[in-house]
Design an enzyme around this catalytic site. Sequence first.
Site, mmCIF file in Angstrom:
data_model
loop_
_atom_site.group_PDB
_atom_site.id
_atom_site.type_symbol
_atom_site.label_atom_id
_atom_site.label_comp_id
_atom_site.label_asym_id
_atom_site.label_seq_id
_atom_site.Cartn_x
_atom_site.Cartn_y
_atom_site.Cartn_z
ATOM 1 N N CYS B 33 0.825 -1.213 0.000
ATOM 2 C CA CYS B 33 0.000 0.000 0.000
ATOM 3 C C CYS B 33 0.859 1.263 0.000
ATOM 4 C CB CYS B 33 -0.998 0.003 1.141
ATOM 5 S SG CYS B 33 -0.281 -0.246 2.741
ATOM 6 N N ASP B 35 3.082 2.548 2.324
ATOM 7 C CA ASP B 35 3.414 3.279 3.547
ATOM 8 C C ASP B 35 4.122 2.351 4.515
ATOM 9 O OD1 ASP B 35 2.300 5.924 3.261
ATOM 10 O OD2 ASP B 35 0.321 4.992 3.335
ATOM 11 N N CYS B 59 3.588 8.827 1.826
ATOM 12 C CA CYS B 59 3.113 10.099 1.293
ATOM 13 C C CYS B 59 3.257 11.208 2.340
ATOM 14 C CB CYS B 59 1.656 9.959 0.880
ATOM 15 S SG CYS B 59 0.571 9.592 2.254
ATOM 16 N N CYS B 103 -5.282 4.830 5.133
ATOM 17 C CA CYS B 103 -4.055 4.245 4.576
ATOM 18 C C CYS B 103 -2.789 4.839 5.162
ATOM 19 C CB CYS B 103 -4.061 4.348 3.061
ATOM 20 S SG CYS B 103 -4.098 6.024 2.444
#
Lengths: 387, 124
Positions: B33, B35, B59, B103
């Site tokens: 995903c 992260d 991110c 997320c």
Amino acid sequence: MRNIYLDHAATTPMRQEAYEAMIPYLTETFGNPSSIHAFGRTVRKDLEDARERVANALNVHPREIYFTGGGTEADNMAVLGIAAKLQDKGKHIITSAIEHHAVLHTCEALARQGYSLTVLPVDKFGMVSPSELEKAIRSDTILVSIMQANNEVGTIQPIKELAAIAHEKGVLFHTDAVQTVGNIPLDIKGLGVDFLSASAHKLYGPKGVGLLYIRRGTKLASIAYGGAQEGSMRPGTENVAGIIGFARALELAITEQPETSQHLISLRDKLIKGLTALPDVSLNGHPQQRLPGNVNVSVERVEGESLILSLDMAGIAVSSGSACTSGSLEPSHVLMAMGLSHQRAHGSLRFTLGKSTTQEDIDYVLEVMPGIIERLRQMSPVQAKED
Amino acid sequence: MYSERVMDHFTNPRNVGVLEDANGVGEVGNMRCGDIMKLFIKVGEDEVIQDIKFQTFGCGAAIATSSMITEIVKGMTLTDAEQVSNRQVAEELDGLPPAKMHCSNLAADALKAAIANYRENSQG
């Protein structure tokens, strides 16, 4: 503060000539082209004149041009239109794994309605293999839809060869040419496609207008109802100003294409060379069969959105195929189809150059990138592999 | 899209790096995903978090939440630190975009993992 726009595959600024051509149709020349009176007739004449100019620029017949509300709508009209028209002949559709969602999701929607779908794989450069296509075609295949060039990695497909394979087996061929019109030499008749989608705002025209080329002699079912406009294929009062602006932008894009491409290719190659010289930065997409303005790289051990934010703070606008920017939990389907690892897909960065991009812009990107990458790598728990 | 506080923590993250004398390390997230957060804590005999550092691949939200949690819990007792939730971290950052709430908002989970690791270590 710099302000460098390197996201031309997302959209382009509208050129002055297109804007000026549109102004009268946003104000005094307002008639409905379907009206019988003088107000309507004037606009009808200008609309048909625009169609003719678009057809001339693309070297096709005006009656083969259907204006739409954009590239996505044109893709939907082609895929859904063929599926409905030919459902008695067969229900098998072939597309590729790297299509824009405008085609891919439309095909998937048909699959949920009982159509059979083959999604062709691509190689590590994002290329569809003609022999794979040949093997996939069945007696019940009704449509092949493969994009001319990919919006993320810029890979240009051998459309002429792919269309010929489909035609040999009597199957219609659609191509999404949204990224190519005005960017590479385009000869629709030479390509031999039956349908082609294009969009105005990717070639310095207005947003909200595009076209579907439908080769004469081929028929689609319409997917919307309520008017006879555009041969009943796209009912609803025409986006007159948009179409006029599109025609102007398209004519100029086609005329200027050789010069624009040359300009973009030299800057693109300079950027690719500079970026891939940085440690653990690699090129995505095909090294040669590539859109003139596309640079897509993966930066190891760094996530794409944090790269975008950092570049944005430095005044550079780019995009990424990371999950964070795709609006889903998965990274770009294009990069995954090309076999990239999750890490490289999440760390992808797309620079798409345009007419106004300069050497200085590229120099500046190459100047700031090492520091941005270094800062984020220092924060990253993912460590470089020891040699 | 992001608040000023998120951008502040993204631009000037607090307590980045590896804590050499950490006695608790927690890592959450995965590359799938996109992260990965790693938290290092140095817990004193009084069960107070004396020092904390982080490393994050992710991110803007992932980096900012990591940075924010190090500020929130530095000097806290483990009992208090364990009460800090992902939602609270997001609130301290003046909120996160809805898509990021799940997320990339894992910092409290990383801290809980680091505390669990500390407890395992100290029992041995």
